[in-house]
Design a protein around this motif. Structure first.
Motif, PDB file in Angstrom:
ATOM      1  N   MET A 141       1.103  -1.172  -0.562  1.00  0.00           N
ATOM      2  CA  MET A 141       0.291   0.254  -0.061  1.00  0.00           C
ATOM      3  C   MET A 141       0.866   1.564  -0.335  1.00  0.00           C
ATOM      4  O   MET A 141       0.549   2.383  -0.168  1.00  0.00           O
ATOM      5  N   THR A 142       1.887   1.293   0.402  1.00  0.00           N
ATOM      6  CA  THR A 142       2.412   2.273   0.567  1.00  0.00           C
ATOM      7  C   THR A 142       3.731   2.619  -0.795  1.00  0.00           C
ATOM      8  O   THR A 142       3.042   4.061  -0.633  1.00  0.00           O
ATOM      9  N   LEU A 143       4.269   1.699  -1.646  1.00  0.00           N
ATOM     10  CA  LEU A 143       4.468   2.218  -2.446  1.00  0.00           C
ATOM     11  C   LEU A 143       3.785   2.032  -2.998  1.00  0.00           C
ATOM     12  O   LEU A 143       3.720   3.031  -4.110  1.00  0.00           O
ATOM     13  N   ALA A 144       2.246   2.201  -3.481  1.00  0.00           N
ATOM     14  CA  ALA A 144       1.306   2.382  -4.068  1.00  0.00           C
ATOM     15  C   ALA A 144       1.280   3.678  -4.337  1.00  0.00           C
ATOM     16  O   ALA A 144       0.970   4.516  -5.237  1.00  0.00           O
ATOM     17  N   LEU A 145       0.999   4.027  -3.106  1.00  0.00           N
ATOM     18  CA  LEU A 145       0.088   5.634  -2.783  1.00  0.00           C
ATOM     19  C   LEU A 145       1.513   6.498  -3.028  1.00  0.00           C
ATOM     20  O   LEU A 145       1.188   7.856  -3.589  1.00  0.00           O
ATOM     21  N   MET A 146       2.746   6.101  -3.192  1.00  0.00           N
ATOM     22  CA  MET A 146       4.122   7.120  -3.044  1.00  0.00           C
ATOM     23  C   MET A 146       3.610   7.397  -4.392  1.00  0.00           C
ATOM     24  O   MET A 146       4.832   7.935  -5.090  1.00  0.00           O
ATOM     25  N   ARG A 147       3.540   6.396  -5.699  1.00  0.00           N
ATOM     26  CA  ARG A 147       3.640   5.717  -7.365  1.00  0.00           C
ATOM     27  C   ARG A 147       2.559   6.068  -7.648  1.00  0.00           C
ATOM     28  O   ARG A 147       1.861   6.014  -8.622  1.00  0.00           O
ATOM     29  N   LEU A 148       1.236   7.139  -6.748  1.00  0.00           N
ATOM     30  CA  LEU A 148       0.095   7.248  -7.340  1.00  0.00           C
ATOM     31  C   LEU A 148      -0.705   6.222  -7.600  1.00  0.00           C
ATOM     32  O   LEU A 148      -1.481   6.338  -8.756  1.00  0.00           O
ATOM     33  N   PHE A 149      -0.731   5.088  -7.902  1.00  0.00           N
ATOM     34  CA  PHE A 149      -1.271   3.773  -8.125  1.00  0.00           C
ATOM     35  C   PHE A 149      -2.973   4.386  -8.528  1.00  0.00           C
ATOM     36  O   PHE A 149      -3.800   4.021  -9.278  1.00  0.00           O
ATOM     37  N   PRO A 150      -3.686   4.805  -7.106  1.00  0.00           N
ATOM     38  CA  PRO A 150      -4.766   5.002  -7.158  1.00  0.00           C
ATOM     39  C   PRO A 150      -5.641   5.846  -8.325  1.00  0.00           C
ATOM     40  O   PRO A 150      -6.333   5.355  -8.863  1.00  0.00           O
ATOM     41  N   VAL A 161       2.250  14.020 -16.913  1.00  0.00           N
ATOM     42  CA  VAL A 161       2.526  14.036 -15.737  1.00  0.00           C
ATOM     43  C   VAL A 161       3.358  13.612 -14.995  1.00  0.00           C
ATOM     44  O   VAL A 161       2.485  12.146 -14.358  1.00  0.00           O
ATOM     45  N   PRO A 162       4.895  14.249 -15.196  1.00  0.00           N
ATOM     46  CA  PRO A 162       5.370  13.032 -13.942  1.00  0.00           C
ATOM     47  C   PRO A 162       5.586  13.032 -12.687  1.00  0.00           C
ATOM     48  O   PRO A 162       5.994  14.248 -12.037  1.00  0.00           O
ATOM     49  N   LYS A 163       4.775  12.291 -12.346  1.00  0.00           N
ATOM     50  CA  LYS A 163       5.192  12.327 -10.725  1.00  0.00           C
ATOM     51  C   LYS A 163       4.825  11.283 -10.044  1.00  0.00           C
ATOM     52  O   LYS A 163       4.160   9.650 -10.637  1.00  0.00           O
ATOM     53  N   GLY A 164       5.616  10.663  -8.975  1.00  0.00           N
ATOM     54  CA  GLY A 164       5.463   9.644  -7.790  1.00  0.00           C
ATOM     55  C   GLY A 164       6.911   9.468  -7.213  1.00  0.00           C
ATOM     56  O   GLY A 164       7.910  11.317  -7.561  1.00  0.00           O
ATOM     57  N   ILE A 165       6.596   9.252  -5.381  1.00  0.00           N
ATOM     58  CA  ILE A 165       8.032   9.487  -4.675  1.00  0.00           C
ATOM     59  C   ILE A 165       8.223   8.069  -4.315  1.00  0.00           C
ATOM     60  O   ILE A 165       7.887   7.685  -4.504  1.00  0.00           O
ATOM     61  N   SER A 166       9.869   8.690  -4.189  1.00  0.00           N
ATOM     62  CA  SER A 166      10.355   7.682  -4.147  1.00  0.00           C
ATOM     63  C   SER A 166      10.404   7.196  -2.887  1.00  0.00           C
ATOM     64  O   SER A 166      10.266   8.052  -1.765  1.00  0.00           O
ATOM     65  N   LEU A 167      10.475   5.684  -2.203  1.00  0.00           N
ATOM     66  CA  LEU A 167      10.132   4.979  -0.539  1.00  0.00           C
ATOM     67  C   LEU A 167      12.422   4.805  -0.207  1.00  0.00           C
ATOM     68  O   LEU A 167      12.006   5.623   0.914  1.00  0.00           O
ATOM     69  N   TYR A 168      13.011   5.365  -0.784  1.00  0.00           N
ATOM     70  CA  TYR A 168      14.441   5.265  -0.569  1.00  0.00           C
ATOM     71  C   TYR A 168      14.663   6.853   0.612  1.00  0.00           C
ATOM     72  O   TYR A 168      14.620   8.057   0.141  1.00  0.00           O
ATOM     73  N   ARG A 169      15.133   5.930   1.226  1.00  0.00           N
ATOM     74  CA  ARG A 169      16.078   7.560   1.931  1.00  0.00           C
ATOM     75  C   ARG A 169      15.428   7.971   3.040  1.00  0.00           C
ATOM     76  O   ARG A 169      15.344   9.078   3.132  1.00  0.00           O
ATOM     77  N   LYS A 170      13.656   7.389   2.963  1.00  0.00           N
ATOM     78  CA  LYS A 170      12.195   8.247   4.281  1.00  0.00           C
ATOM     79  C   LYS A 170      12.648   8.039   5.518  1.00  0.00           C
ATOM     80  O   LYS A 170      13.285   7.254   5.525  1.00  0.00           O
ATOM     81  N   ASN A 171      12.042   9.228   5.742  1.00  0.00           N
ATOM     82  CA  ASN A 171      11.433   8.839   7.321  1.00  0.00           C
ATOM     83  C   ASN A 171       9.884   8.023   7.603  1.00  0.00           C
ATOM     84  O   ASN A 171       9.134   8.922   6.927  1.00  0.00           O
ATOM     85  N   VAL A 172       9.711   7.343   8.021  1.00  0.00           N
ATOM     86  CA  VAL A 172       9.103   5.651   8.070  1.00  0.00           C
ATOM     87  C   VAL A 172       8.505   6.449   9.738  1.00  0.00           C
ATOM     88  O   VAL A 172       9.303   5.687  10.284  1.00  0.00           O
ATOM     89  N   THR A 173       7.349   6.487   9.789  1.00  0.00           N
ATOM     90  CA  THR A 173       7.008   6.794  11.643  1.00  0.00           C
ATOM     91  C   THR A 173       5.703   5.658  11.651  1.00  0.00           C
ATOM     92  O   THR A 173       5.184   5.312  10.704  1.00  0.00           O
ATOM     93  N   ILE A 174       6.137   4.458  12.425  1.00  0.00           N
ATOM     94  CA  ILE A 174       5.082   3.406  12.553  1.00  0.00           C
ATOM     95  C   ILE A 174       3.910   3.544  13.951  1.00  0.00           C
ATOM     96  O   ILE A 174       5.882   3.333  15.595  1.00  0.00           O
ATOM     97  N   ILE A 175       3.391   3.155  13.807  1.00  0.00           N
ATOM     98  CA  ILE A 175       3.215   3.947  15.183  1.00  0.00           C
ATOM     99  C   ILE A 175       2.432   2.393  15.727  1.00  0.00           C
ATOM    100  O   ILE A 175       1.219   1.450  14.635  1.00  0.00           O
TER     101      ILE A 175
END
Length: 347
Positions: A141-150, A161-175
């Motif tokens: 789900m995380t990868l799908a959102l960041m790459r605008l799959f929905p 339109v070239p949109k999308g974010i890589s997960l590499y080296r990002k800040n991930v908060t897990i609750i």
């Protein structure tokens, strides 16, 4: 996956349990062991394959299965929908000393646990058993959102339109700091992310860059690129993510909930998505649930909804059977149970 050995075909387990701090609990006192009942006779689709696989798990661990009577001491409960019926069974059978519940989260049994708690009765859950399939779903789900799959999946014309974010080296908060969080830490290693764990109690979680208590959630949200909710639902965590928390998140951040729907304020989430205050949200669980046709969340911007399918019965049945076998062996030997429920904390 199957492997053939001589004349038999043996199943290789697809997943394994991943435990948090509760490797085994010495907090629960040794209880009187004895015959074990497996109920209810008619149970949920979540235990697909019938109760036979779970009855076999009891027998394989040395347990004696019986109809519920004055000699029964253990109870394997296979339904989360019939919590009221469980309450009636417990009220009329004070001889029971141990109850195994079928799910990792026990919020559906909150009233039963409160009413039935008494000395000499231990409840165990499947906490940690389903961590691997759920963490796998959360990563997808995380990868799908960041790459605008929905957005891409719903498009009916070419979107250049070239949109999308890589997960590499990002800040991930897990609750949450249970098995799902621990498995996510493992799965996220190839992405070289910086993981912050938010948990109820103090104590560093191995593999996380930092671990903070829940009262510091608002401090870490502004730096988070990804927020994944993997916490238990209790009165204290209801709407843990609401309008204030969403306002603190980056416009480029994504929210993923694979825990329980009421942890997120749905109305506040819809508003944040439609006003583009966050990049997107992925919900395997919702409030209300099932999410009704026409609910505003269905049409919110860059939202991904799965119908509480982070794990499926085919995945969970062998994992629950393994937890049952483990705890039946503990029940009979007097050794510590795994997944003991804290009836006061609610998980």
């Amino acid at each position: 996956m199957k492997i053939r050995q001589k004349d038999c075909v043996c199943e290789i387990p697809q997943h394994a349990a991943v435990l948090g701090d509760e490797r085994a609990s010495n907090a629960a006192p040794r209880v009187e062991s004895g015959p074990i009942a497996v109920l209810p006779e008619s149970h949920d689709d979540s235990t697909r394959g019938g109760s036979e696989v779970f009855r076999s798990a009891v027998s394989d661990a040395g347990g004696v299965i019986t109809e519920l009577n004055e000699n029964t001491r253990g109870l394997i409960w296979l339904s989360y929908k019939k919590s009221a019926e469980l309450g009636e069974v417990l009220a009329s059978n004070p001889q029971l000393t141990w109850v195994q519940l079928p799910w990792a989260g026990v919020d559906a049994y909150a009233d039963v646990l409160a009413a039935s708690a008494r000395p000499g009765l231990v409840f165990t859950s499947a906490k940690g058993s389903y961590a691997q399939p759920v963490a796998e779903h959360a990563l997808g789900m995380t990868l799908a959102l960041m790459r605008l799959f929905p957005r891409r999946a719903r498009a009916q014309s070419w979107d250049a339109v070239p949109k999308g974010i890589s997960l590499y080296r990002k800040n991930v908060t897990i609750i949450g700091a249970g098995g799902i969080a621990r498995e996510l830490i493992r799965l996220l290693q190839p992405f070289d992310v910086r993981i912050t764990i938010v948990r109820r109690s103090a104590g560093q979680v191995p593999g996380a860059f930092s671990t903070v208590t829940t009262d510091r959630l608002k401090k870490v949200l502004p730096e988070s690129d990804v927020v994944i909710i993997a916490a238990a639902l209790t009165p204290d965590t209801t709407h843990l993510i609401g309008a204030q928390e969403l306002a603190l998140m980056k416009p480029s951040a994504v929210l993923v909930n694979i825990a329980r729907g009421p942890l997120v304020d749905s109305a506040a989430l819809v508003e944040a998505l439609n006003q583009e205050r966050i990049l997107g949200a992925a919900m395997d669980v919702t409030e209300p649930e099932p999410l009704p046709d026409g609910h505003p969340l269905w049409s919110a911007r860059n939202v991904l909804i799965t119908p509480h399918m982070a794990d499926t019965p085919d995945m969970t049945a062998p994992l629950l059977a393994d937890r049952i076998s483990t705890n039946v062996a503990a029940f009979l030997s007097g050794k510590p149970f795994v997944g003991v429920v804290d009836t006061e904390a609610g998980y």
